[in-house]
Design an enzyme around this catalytic site. Structure first.
Site: not given
Ligand code: ARG
Length: 400
Positions: A17, A97, A176
């Site tokens: 991506d 993040r 992912s």
């Molecule tokens: N559901 C989790 C969160 O929101 C993990 C997200 C994982 N992200 C990814 N791009 N695979 O923190």
């Protein structure tokens, strides 16, 4: 979008991506694209990521090692708050993040960029977390979310990449994945059917518990003011403790999570995680809190712990209440010092002992072998007073 931008800083993971995003942004905006990859402990080939960024058209690439900062500023508060979202997820992705967002803004300021970009989708939480950081730290910068804009499906993306000579290593990737020191998130593919048991190939940090050693492993974790400082008496930096526990507990098949999750965006997702170190530390630490906090402290903290996890999950890292709560948590866990003995055995972890110089528990008072205190008379008085309004109101309402 008819934005006039000339320099864009992109949060770059090195995956398909964000690699496609480099070329797409360049073409769409006729702008220079600078990539930023933040090392938060993901096991990646950062050299290969850099090469991919340049092949896709980046004018400049930054690799920022933020592991120590991740531990100090993000994981420590999460430990103090026993952070488990919906009782299950230790928030690895959610914690990383805002830090990645912060680094992107640092680079954007240094480079005089007029826009920042991220590779999150419109279904997920990460878009909220990235943009929260961008807005808190640089309220005037333009934010571009290419994946939300371009409307390409996976196949079209691969086509797009091939046409521009962008190397794609993960065309065949089944899930992912997002990983860092604190947890590994696995979603998509077969896992999207919540009835499917996660296949073994979803896991990398933990062995199948059936393959774990036949004998249990005992570990003693030492905490100082709520933070782990040693394993089996050996003092270590927290980052080493985390690495060591990911390895040790993973070898015993401990740390798998399978969770129906409520996202920020109003939808549910089936999430699978591996977090051997995070779960070991949090389970041990919660146990120690039960030894040293009094009943009121424990109850207030239990509620605030949940609230803290919700905040951070929901992308509100920069909300003042998170910062105030951190100060409170630090104070509240000042005496959470002591040892916790855990037993790892074939996919399970059990706390089997705890001790602390600040324990509220007192064997001399609690023991059944000691003097009968409180006396019968004291106990009667206490029970009468304790139950008074409860008994009166029950009789009035239900026993007329
Ligand atoms: N559901 C989790 C969160 O929101 C993990 C997200 C994982 N992200 C990814 N791009 N695979 O923190």
């Amino acid at each position: 979008m008819k934005e006039n931008v000339s320099k864009i800083v992109l949060a770059y993971s090195g995956g398909l991506d964000t690699s496609v995003a480099i070329a797409w942004l360049k073409e769409k905006f006729n702008a220079e694209v600078i990539t930023v990859t933040v090392d938060v402990g993901q096991k990646e080939d950062f050299k290969a990521i850099e090469e991919r960024a340049y092949k896709a058209g980046a004018s400049k690439h930054y690799l920022i090692d933020a592991k120590e900062e991740f531990v100090e500023k993000y994981i420590k508060p999460a430990i103090r708050a026993n952070a488990l979202y919906e009782g299950a997820y230790p928030l690895g992705t959610a914690l990383a993040r805002p830090l990645i967002g912060e680094k992107v803004i640092e680079v954007a300021k240094k480079e005089g960029a007029d826009a920042v970009a991220h590779g999150a989708t419109s279904k997920g939480n990460d878009q909220v977390r990235f943009e929260a950081a961008f807005k808190a730290l640089a309220p005037d910068i333009k934010i571009i979310a290419p994946i939300r804009m371009w409307g390409m499906n996976r196949k079209e993306e691969v086509e797009f990449a091939k046409k521009r000579g962008i190397p794609i290593s993960e065309e065949s990737k089944k899930y992912s994945i997002d990983e860092n020191l604190w947890s590994r998130s696995i979603e998509g593919g077969e896992l999207e059917d919540p009835w499917n048991e996660p296949p073994e190939d979803a896991f990398e940090w933990t062995v199948d518990p059936r393959e774990a050693p036949e004998e249990p492993l005992y570990l003693t974790l030492t905490f100082e003011s709520g933070i782990p400082v040693a394993i089996n008496g050996e003092k270590m930096k927290l980052i080493e403790i985390i690495n060591r526990l990911n390895e040790l507990a993973g070898k015993y098949g401990y740390g798998r999570i399978d969770h129906m999750e409520n996202r920020v965006v109003g939808l549910k997702s089936r999430e699978v995680y591996e977090a051997p170190a995070a779960l070991t530390i949090l389970v041990a630490k919660k146990d120690l809190e039960k030894l040293v906090l009094n009943k009121r402290e424990y109850r207030v903290k239990r509620g605030l712990d949940d609230y803290w996890a919700d905040l951070v999950y929901d992308g509100l890292w920069f909300d003042p209440i998170r910062i105030e709560l951190d100060n409170f948590m630090e104070r509240l866990t000042e005496n959470v010092t002591g040892d916790v003995k855990v037993k790892l055995y074939k996919g399970s972890l059990t706390v089997v002992g705890r001790r602390s110089p600040f324990a509220i528990y007192d064997k001399a008072i609690s023991s059944y072998d000691s003097q009968w205190f409180p006396s019968d008379e004291m106990a009667r008085g206490f029970i009468d007073a304790w139950l008074m309004d409860s008994v009166i109101s029950f009789r009035k309402k239900f026993a007329r």
